[in-house]
Design a protein around this motif. Structure first.
Motif, short mmCIF file in Angstrom:
data_model
loop_
_atom_site.label_atom_id
_atom_site.label_comp_id
_atom_site.label_asym_id
_atom_site.label_seq_id
_atom_site.Cartn_x
_atom_site.Cartn_y
_atom_site.Cartn_z
N GLY A 21 1.94 -15.54 3.46
CA GLY A 21 1.99 -14.68 4.69
C GLY A 21 2.09 -14.62 5.89
O GLY A 21 1.74 -14.54 7.02
N THR A 42 -4.29 -12.79 5.51
CA THR A 42 -3.40 -13.76 4.82
C THR A 42 -4.38 -14.72 4.11
O THR A 42 -4.24 -15.63 3.62
CB THR A 42 -2.92 -14.42 5.83
OG1 THR A 42 -3.61 -15.20 7.22
CG2 THR A 42 -2.02 -13.80 6.02
N LYS A 85 10.38 -15.27 3.34
CA LYS A 85 9.65 -17.17 3.92
C LYS A 85 10.45 -17.97 3.08
O LYS A 85 10.63 -19.31 3.46
CB LYS A 85 8.89 -16.96 2.36
CG LYS A 85 7.65 -16.47 2.83
CD LYS A 85 6.79 -15.93 1.63
CE LYS A 85 5.68 -15.05 1.96
NZ LYS A 85 4.59 -14.65 0.34
N ASP A 86 12.41 -17.50 2.79
CA ASP A 86 12.97 -18.96 2.72
C ASP A 86 14.07 -18.93 3.71
O ASP A 86 14.91 -19.59 3.54
CB ASP A 86 13.90 -18.82 1.15
CG ASP A 86 13.31 -18.42 0.43
OD1 ASP A 86 12.21 -19.83 0.29
OD2 ASP A 86 13.97 -17.89 -0.96
N VAL A 118 2.95 -9.76 5.58
CA VAL A 118 2.91 -11.38 6.66
C VAL A 118 2.27 -10.67 7.95
O VAL A 118 1.76 -9.64 7.99
CB VAL A 118 4.25 -10.94 6.77
CG1 VAL A 118 4.93 -11.68 5.72
CG2 VAL A 118 4.58 -9.97 7.49
N LEU A 140 6.91 -19.22 7.63
CA LEU A 140 6.95 -17.93 7.62
C LEU A 140 5.81 -18.78 5.59
O LEU A 140 6.51 -18.99 4.69
CB LEU A 140 7.17 -16.60 6.96
CG LEU A 140 6.26 -15.54 6.28
CD1 LEU A 140 5.87 -15.70 7.37
CD2 LEU A 140 7.57 -14.92 6.00
N ARG A 141 4.78 -19.03 5.82
CA ARG A 141 3.64 -19.77 4.81
C ARG A 141 3.62 -18.86 3.42
O ARG A 141 4.21 -17.71 3.43
CB ARG A 141 2.68 -20.33 4.90
CG ARG A 141 1.99 -21.73 4.30
CD ARG A 141 0.99 -21.54 4.89
NE ARG A 141 -0.29 -21.44 5.36
CZ ARG A 141 -1.12 -21.66 6.25
NH1 ARG A 141 -1.34 -23.14 6.39
NH2 ARG A 141 -1.99 -20.92 6.15
N GLU A 142 3.66 -19.69 2.33
CA GLU A 142 3.79 -19.07 0.87
C GLU A 142 2.03 -17.48 0.76
O GLU A 142 2.44 -16.33 0.56
CB GLU A 142 3.43 -19.29 0.08
CG GLU A 142 3.42 -18.94 -1.15
CD GLU A 142 4.47 -18.44 -1.49
OE1 GLU A 142 4.69 -17.25 -2.40
OE2 GLU A 142 5.88 -19.08 -0.91
#
Length: 405
Positions: free
Chosen positions: A356, A137, A338-339, A146, A352-354
């Motif tokens: 992954g 990541t 992620k949303d 992810v 969950l960060r951008e």
């Protein structure tokens, strides 16, 4: 007029999203969501991941109801034998011939990197639970993948800081010689330097080593405060047992960056007692973790490791994202994850960060002495909860291009 058109556009968007997510209009390829579990089934990581990882995915599918958007959920599994070329070959066959939508687990970072490239080419998805290199990541990040359970940065950062508070200043590394070990050692070394410590040396050993005597003698002669093991699984078990036989624990501190419940079980409390380690999952934390652990043990006769518990959580959230997005298209499902809010027995205070990376609480635990243990699998006691934002690298520290937008 502007407000009327705005209302009409918003209503149309809501209607469209709702309509697309219904079973009759779901975009599910081949009328099935197919999960491939690619892991180490019989090698040195088999106890930590292996058959238990397969069972964790089977549990998740069953608990989800066996279907998503009216379509069946299927699973296949395979052993990559800790060889990147074999893992990539299996993944290619699954993607091109067997209509697998998402590949999960991995257990080996070299295998994960090989499959990551293929996953991007085929526009599929992958959920990493038991491959730990922070580069997955970091510079290798992808919108198709992810890293759910842990990474080398979180483990090393948490463990080094804890031992530094106890006065440890000089470190010697015993490192497994492949991508995971290098990443774990490098991440630990950065934290050692941040806290004002020094690195006196390092020795590297092949994957799946049996005899650590020469490596341990070099570590002993370094006189470092800490002998740090940047390995795991069978390698870690052999390292710790032999270190205790040589009496190293009476002279220097031993640090295990990636030790799981299965490793403590293999080593035994007599040899492992007193070790502090960071983990993403502590099965005896509360009623939620104990409930999952009891159900898992009923199926496997073992307590779940952090990567097995994390894999269950990752698959459940993936299936929720398929249901919510109305598709099994890889990047769209990952984007949906992620949303979504993420909060279950495994993932606490999570998002969950951008890049992954799942950011969630980690736990510093200490291995119990034989006298402290209440019986089989009662091996750890909680020392500290480490908030996710303190355990994992910050966006500013990351080399992931997705965080630079």
């Amino acid at each position: 007029m502007t407000s009327t058109y705005g209302w009409m556009a918003a209503s149309a968007a809501i209607l469209s999203a709702t309509f697309a997510a219904t079973p009759s209009h779901a975009q599910i390829s081949d009328d099935m969501v197919k999960i491939g579990v690619l892991t180490d089934q019989a090698g040195l990581y088999a106890d930590a991941a292996g058959p238990g990882a397969v069972e964790a995915v089977r549990m998740a599918i069953s608990d989800f109801g066996g279907k998503v958007l009216g379509k069946p959920i299927a699973m296949v599994d395979a052993d990559h034998q800790n060889k990147a070329d074999i893992g990539a070959g299996i993944a290619r066959r699954w993607y091109e011939q067997e209509n697998v939508d998402v590949i999960v687990d991995f257990a080996n970072s070299a295998v994960a990197f090989a499959v990551l490239e293929l996953t991007k080419q085929k526009n599929k998805a992958m959920l990493v639970s038991s491959a730990g290199s922070s580069d997955l990541t970091g510079k290798g990040c992808s919108a198709n993948s992810v890293q759910w359970t842990y990474n080398t940065y979180a483990l090393a950062n948490s463990t080094v800081r804890a031992l530094a508070k106890e006065g440890a200043k000089s470190w010697y590394f015993v490192t497994v010689d492949y991508a995971f070990g290098h990443a774990l050692r490098n991440d630990a070394a950065k934290t050692v330097e941040k806290v004002g410590g020094s690195i006196t040396g390092e020795v590297r050993h092949p994957l799946n080593s049996m005899d650590f005597s020469s490596y341990l003698l070099q570590a002993q002669s370094s006189k470092a405060d800490v002998i740090a093991f940047a390995n795991t699984g069978g390698d870690l078990a052999n390292s710790i047992r032999q270190a205790q036989e040589f009496g190293l624990a009476q002279q220097q501190k031993l640090a295990a960056f990636l030790m799981q419940t299965s490793d403590i079980h293999a080593i035994g409390l007599q040899a492992a007692q007193g070790l502090q380690l960071a983990t993403a999952f502590y099965w005896d934390l509360d009623d939620k973790t104990r409930d999952f652990a009891a159900r898992f043990m009923a199926r496997t006769k073992k307590r779940p490791t952090m990567v097995q518990a994390g894999l269950y959580s990752a698959v459940m959230n993936y299936l929720k994202a398929v249901e919510k997005s109305g598709t099994d298209d890889g990047p769209r499902v990952i984007a949906q994850m992620k949303d979504m809010p993420i909060d279950d027995f495994f993932a606490r205070n999570a998002f969950l960060r951008e890049d992954g990376q799942l950011i969630h609480d980690m736990y510093l635990v200490q291995v119990k002495s034989p006298a402290e243990s209440r019986g089989a699998w009662d091996y750890e006691k909680l020392v500290q909860v480490i908030p996710g934002k303190e355990a994992f690298a910050t966006p500013e520290e990351s080399a992931c291009p997705l965080l630079k937008k």
